[in-house]
Design a protein around this motif. Sequence first.
Motif, PDB file in Angstrom:
ATOM      1  N   THR A  82      45.881  51.399  44.824  1.00 58.00           N
ATOM      2  CA  THR A  82      44.447  51.215  44.148  1.00 58.00           C
ATOM      3  C   THR A  82      44.108  49.785  44.060  1.00 58.00           C
ATOM      4  OG1 THR A  82      43.146  51.965  42.407  1.00 58.00           O
ATOM      5  CG2 THR A  82      45.239  51.017  41.883  1.00 58.00           C
ATOM      6  N   ARG A 120      45.142  54.236  38.064  1.00 59.23           N
ATOM      7  CA  ARG A 120      43.559  54.065  37.901  1.00 59.23           C
ATOM      8  C   ARG A 120      43.032  52.945  37.193  1.00 59.23           C
ATOM      9  NH1 ARG A 120      41.394  58.410  41.498  1.00 59.23           N
ATOM     10  NH2 ARG A 120      42.580  60.214  41.075  1.00 59.23           N
ATOM     11  N   SER A 169      37.494  51.913  38.640  1.00 56.06           N
ATOM     12  CA  SER A 169      37.841  52.044  40.119  1.00 56.06           C
ATOM     13  C   SER A 169      36.713  52.811  40.808  1.00 56.06           C
ATOM     14  CB  SER A 169      38.965  53.168  39.813  1.00 56.06           C
ATOM     15  OG  SER A 169      38.710  54.431  39.295  1.00 56.06           O
TER      16      SER A 169
END
Length: 398
Positions: free
Chosen positions: A176, A227, A231
């Motif tokens: 991420t 996360r 995000s």
Amino acid sequence: MLQSDADNYFQTSDSVAEQKRRQAKADNKNGSPVALTSKILAIHADPQDPDAVYIAEAAGTARRVALETGEKSSVYTGAAAPLTSLTTLRSPSAEPILFAACWDKTIHSWNLKTRKPLRRYAGHSDFVKCVLATELSGIPVLLSGSADSTIIVWNVETGRKIHTLKGHARAVLDLTLDPAATTKDELCLFSADTVRDIRSWKITLDSASDMLPTPLRPHETSVNRLRFEDSLVVDADDADADADLWTASSDKTAQRLVRSRDWATDTTLPHPDFVRDIVIDQQAGWVVTACRDEEVRVWNSASGELACVFSGHFNEVTGLALMPPAQGSRASRVVSVSIDGTLRVWSLDPAEMKKAKEEYERQQNGIEVEEEPEVKKESMLTAEEEAELAELMDSDDE
């Protein structure tokens, strides 16, 4: 003790009982299930359509599913092995692309509009477990994490490797971008693995380096999902500089790591089994988790208290997508997918959550609620492939 019934040879009493329990639970219509013909291993929200998602199947196909109608005819084919992760890329300089990580050690790609197969990205030596697409200095790039413990940064247009990141000791499970530290010319990437390490990387077109002297280790075992609270923010200039990081782990917890405290944990959400995914509705103050125990849970992000349980899946929940409100509603929706081959949509409206909480409590108290029967479709995988899939999902979780 082994069963003597001819239909249950080589199955223990416990396995037969579990099969019957799931068959009974499968009849429910909670979450307005959309049934697929294969196990669903991943989900990705369509960034251009608030009522559509893309799903990855164990049968090797990806599909676009319309939430309002359940339409699932847009199919992306060509892979001959299970797909484990999806991402999309929409760039001014290229046609919109769907990417899928695959068991065959490559990443498949398709034109989103025509569904025509495009380039295959080959370079990993083991299963590709996660993919992420973005732009870097105006160039479309693809990032992939693999069971071979490496992360590769690809030039989407040429198919060539830009960087190979080494530092993880075992399989890389998720990637991420930090929305507060990523710019158009520099990516701040966080990655997680099956050892429990979370690493952070600074990536430009010319260089890539590990930003943390030692990896973050808030969990006891595999970190399945990362996360950031922001995000979904596209423009880094609009991101919250204090955006914290939420994690989902096979140690049966989800945690919030606080940026201002050097990523120390300030909230821990306990579960009865592995936590596979997590999404954050920051505006409403909810954190939603997917668990191997078949349930989707909604938590108050401020207090850490459990708000409700959405119960409907009859096998492990593998992924979640946070979606905008449906027309006429103010509440966000969560879409969940499962090994049971269904996609379900849950409203985060307080009234709907109250109903779900009450129904779950009735179930826990043994009060039966009659449901219309649903015709079940058999798995498209062989017994050997089923065993291999189970091993993939649970690898290194001990």
